[in-house]
Motif scaffolding. Structure first.
Motif, PDB file in Angstrom:
ATOM      1  N   SER A   1       8.556 -26.276   9.586  1.00  0.00           N
ATOM      2  CA  SER A   1       8.206 -25.076   8.814  1.00  0.00           C
ATOM      3  C   SER A   1       7.453 -24.067   9.663  1.00  0.00           C
ATOM      4  O   SER A   1       7.481 -22.867   9.387  1.00  0.00           O
ATOM      5  CB  SER A   1       7.360 -25.456   7.595  1.00  0.00           C
ATOM      6  OG  SER A   1       6.019 -25.733   7.974  1.00  0.00           O
ATOM      7  N   MET A   2       6.765 -24.560  10.699  1.00  0.00           N
ATOM      8  CA  MET A   2       6.024 -23.635  11.552  1.00  0.00           C
ATOM      9  C   MET A   2       6.967 -22.772  12.392  1.00  0.00           C
ATOM     10  O   MET A   2       6.646 -21.634  12.716  1.00  0.00           O
ATOM     11  CB  MET A   2       5.044 -24.416  12.423  1.00  0.00           C
ATOM     12  CG  MET A   2       3.904 -25.020  11.608  1.00  0.00           C
ATOM     13  SD  MET A   2       2.857 -26.144  12.525  1.00  0.00           S
ATOM     14  CE  MET A   2       1.980 -25.003  13.590  1.00  0.00           C
ATOM     15  N   TYR A   3       8.120 -23.323  12.786  1.00  0.00           N
ATOM     16  CA  TYR A   3       9.129 -22.477  13.447  1.00  0.00           C
ATOM     17  C   TYR A   3       9.556 -21.364  12.490  1.00  0.00           C
ATOM     18  O   TYR A   3       9.617 -20.185  12.856  1.00  0.00           O
ATOM     19  CB  TYR A   3      10.371 -23.308  13.794  1.00  0.00           C
ATOM     20  CG  TYR A   3      10.252 -24.184  15.016  1.00  0.00           C
ATOM     21  CD1 TYR A   3      10.340 -23.624  16.289  1.00  0.00           C
ATOM     22  CD2 TYR A   3      10.083 -25.546  14.902  1.00  0.00           C
ATOM     23  CE1 TYR A   3      10.257 -24.422  17.415  1.00  0.00           C
ATOM     24  CE2 TYR A   3       9.995 -26.361  16.020  1.00  0.00           C
ATOM     25  CZ  TYR A   3      10.083 -25.798  17.282  1.00  0.00           C
ATOM     26  OH  TYR A   3       9.996 -26.582  18.384  1.00  0.00           O
ATOM     27  N   ILE A   4       9.852 -21.766  11.252  1.00  0.00           N
ATOM     28  CA  ILE A   4      10.326 -20.801  10.256  1.00  0.00           C
ATOM     29  C   ILE A   4       9.222 -19.799   9.919  1.00  0.00           C
ATOM     30  O   ILE A   4       9.456 -18.595   9.826  1.00  0.00           O
ATOM     31  CB  ILE A   4      10.784 -21.554   8.988  1.00  0.00           C
ATOM     32  CG1 ILE A   4      11.936 -22.507   9.339  1.00  0.00           C
ATOM     33  CG2 ILE A   4      11.202 -20.588   7.904  1.00  0.00           C
ATOM     34  CD1 ILE A   4      12.260 -23.504   8.239  1.00  0.00           C
ATOM     35  N   GLY A   5       8.001 -20.317   9.756  1.00  0.00           N
ATOM     36  CA  GLY A   5       6.883 -19.449   9.405  1.00  0.00           C
ATOM     37  C   GLY A   5       6.581 -18.412  10.474  1.00  0.00           C
ATOM     38  O   GLY A   5       6.258 -17.262  10.166  1.00  0.00           O
ATOM     39  N   ASN A   6       6.695 -18.803  11.742  1.00  0.00           N
ATOM     40  CA  ASN A   6       6.458 -17.835  12.816  1.00  0.00           C
ATOM     41  C   ASN A   6       7.497 -16.719  12.787  1.00  0.00           C
ATOM     42  O   ASN A   6       7.177 -15.548  13.040  1.00  0.00           O
ATOM     43  CB  ASN A   6       6.476 -18.547  14.170  1.00  0.00           C
ATOM     44  CG  ASN A   6       5.127 -19.150  14.501  1.00  0.00           C
ATOM     45  OD1 ASN A   6       4.161 -18.437  14.721  1.00  0.00           O
ATOM     46  ND2 ASN A   6       5.036 -20.464  14.510  1.00  0.00           N
TER      47      ASN A   6
END
Length: 501
Positions: free
Chosen positions: A361-366
């Motif tokens: 999710s951190m890839y997506i969130g960035n």
């Protein structure tokens, strides 16, 4: 290949509609928290935890992590346009970002801050993914003695580093440990420090103390100040940096990302220290250091890359060892326990959907943050201008409602108010509050592990120094405790040496 298989599984979890929705909410709210000067990441995460109750723990942690790294993005906007850091991690961005705005280059400064944050955030997630599994493998070999030593080391380093004084940090951590002893003794069933109050048999509410210490205390402290925002009034244009800007900033982003991730993993060092070190390193590496402080775009890129990479680095000890690396991750650790999960190396074994879903999710969130920061810059500028007489009552409203709604218990609200007054007093006396939360969260775990170690060794206390890993961790903690005394002795020696001359 196992790592990539796990990452694919994480993306499968993170791309469900509900997780995508709350990831978006998290990064949006995080940017909002970062944009509003004086609120802070820890306060923002603390007062928004009640929103996550009733959610699946994976969804809740995706949202809280989004708030955490989203706030790092948002802090740069106020730093560049107001010369006022929305976050302490954006202090160094003020130096050159505001100067660029005064020179009519607010657009490139904001654009570079967003791109540097995105690149560094993605880098830190990649590194988190690579180091998590090996660290967990090592940590799975830990016994109660090693965990006891690890928690004492964490309390020593984080308690001491999160403030201007090691002694004050350690005192604040001790205060948190004392609060953690309130309630029923899990081994003997005896009530401790409840003073006849049945509501305290289950211990002091982590959420009420956290919201009070950060949310209520923040309002009390700021209410006595005369705060006035003066926003950059020029037209913001040219958000995409030019080729020449990229040429100047590319190495700054790379160095800032590496420094930020490495510093972020260290307990207590945090994103603020990372951004300062990255800025100083960039100035030292520059062939024209005199440009720094006068609008150098590297002075924006380096600290913004560092503070975002540090947010990812701070999640490494949290997810692998169950030890927070910063004040915000200490609050997130408490949230994990509220959801009924046991932080530590077994989290990866028993809850792979949470760990790998969070990482993916951190890839997506960035990527979401990059899309949010550039087109919505006009919205953030208008939000900056919200008057404090409106903002502070809203914070108090969410604090009261959020604390009460968890158990529908007015006693939690009283605890929150008492914690708010305590937090205000701590701030006036310049004590850091984060170690109090750390002691409150780690205290019961420390007691449990220490008792288990002593039970298994039949009461032999040498178990803590006869096991190599435990002895090493205790030795590091001891060195840290002795540092203030050594500094005091060195200062006295210097004083007498000067007097003798």
């Amino acid at each position: 290949m196992e790592v990539f298989d796990n990452l694919l599984y994480g993306f499968k979890v993170a791309t469900t509609p509900v997780n995508l929705l709350y990831c978006f909410f998290g990064v949006f709210l995080g940017t909002l928290v970062g944009v509003l000067p004086g609120l802070g990441t820890v306060t923002g995460v603390a007062i928004l935890i009640p929103l996550t109750f009733g959610m699946n723990p994976t969804t809740a942690m995706i949202m809280l992590a989004g708030i955490y790294y989203g706030a790092q993005y948002g802090g740069s906007t106020t730093a560049i346009l107001l010369n006022l850091p929305g976050e302490s991690t954006s202090i160094m961005t003020c130096l050159d970002g505001y100067q660029m705005a005064r020179q009519g280059r607010a657009g490139p400064a904001l654009g570079m801050a967003a791109f540097a944050s995105f690149i560094a955030g993605t880098f830190s997630v990649l590194m988190l993914m690579l180091v998590a599994k090996p660290l967990v493998t090592v940590a799975l070999g830990f016994g109660p003695a090693e965990y006891t030593a690890l928690m004492i080391l964490a309390l020593s380093t984080i308690g001491g580093l999160l403030g201007e004084s090691v002694v004050k940090g350690l005192i604040a951590a001790a205060l948190g440990l004392m609060l953690g002893t309130v309630g029923t003794d899990a081994m003997t069933g005896v009530a401790r420090y409840t003073y006849g109050a049945p509501k305290l048999l289950d211990g002091v509410s982590f959420l009420a103390v956290t919201v009070g210490l950060f949310g209520v205390a923040e309002v009390l402290e700021n209410a006595e100040r005369s705060l006035r925002q003066e926003v950059y009034a020029g037209k913001i244009k040219g958000l995409l940096p030019k080729f020449s800007d990229w040429a100047q900033a590319k190495l700054a982003i790379l160095r800032g990302s590496c420094i930020g991730f490495a510093v972020g993993m260290l307990p207590g060092a945090g994103a603020t220290a990372a951004s300062m070190l990255a800025y100083l390193a960039e100035k030292k590496a520059s062939r024209q250091p005199e440009r720094f402080g006068k609008g150098a775009i590297e002075g924006v890129a380096a600290p913004e890359a560092a503070n975002n990479a540090a947010a990812g680095g701070a999640l490494v000890p949290l997810l692998t060892l169950g030890i927070p690396g910063s004040g915000t991750t200490a609050v997130m650790l408490g949230a994990l326990m509220l959801y009924g999960l046991r932080p530590g190396p077994q989290l990866l074994e028993k809850n792979p959907d949470l760990v790998w879903g969070l990482i993916a999710s951190m890839y997506i969130g960035n990527a979401m943050l990059l899309l949010l920061n550039l087109p919505l810059i006009g919205l953030w500028v208008r939000i900056i201008q919200i008057p404090y007489p409106i903002l502070f009552p809203l914070i108090l409203f969410f604090s009261f409602v959020g604390t009460y709604a968890v158990d529908n218990d007015i006693f939690d609200v009283y605890v929150m108010l008492a914690a708010g007054v305590l937090g205000y007093v701590l701030r006036k006396l310049r004590f850091p509050e984060a170690p109090v939360i750390l002691g409150l969260v780690l205290g019961p775990m420390l007691e449990d592990q220490m008792r288990r170690a002593l039970t298994l060794s039949l009461g032999d206390v040498t178990v803590f120094v006869t096991r190599p890993v435990s002895a090493t961790l205790f030795a590091l903690a001891l060195v840290y405790w002795l540092l203030p005394a050594l500094n005091w002795l060195r200062a006295r020696r210097s004083y007498f040496a000067i007097r003798q001359r």
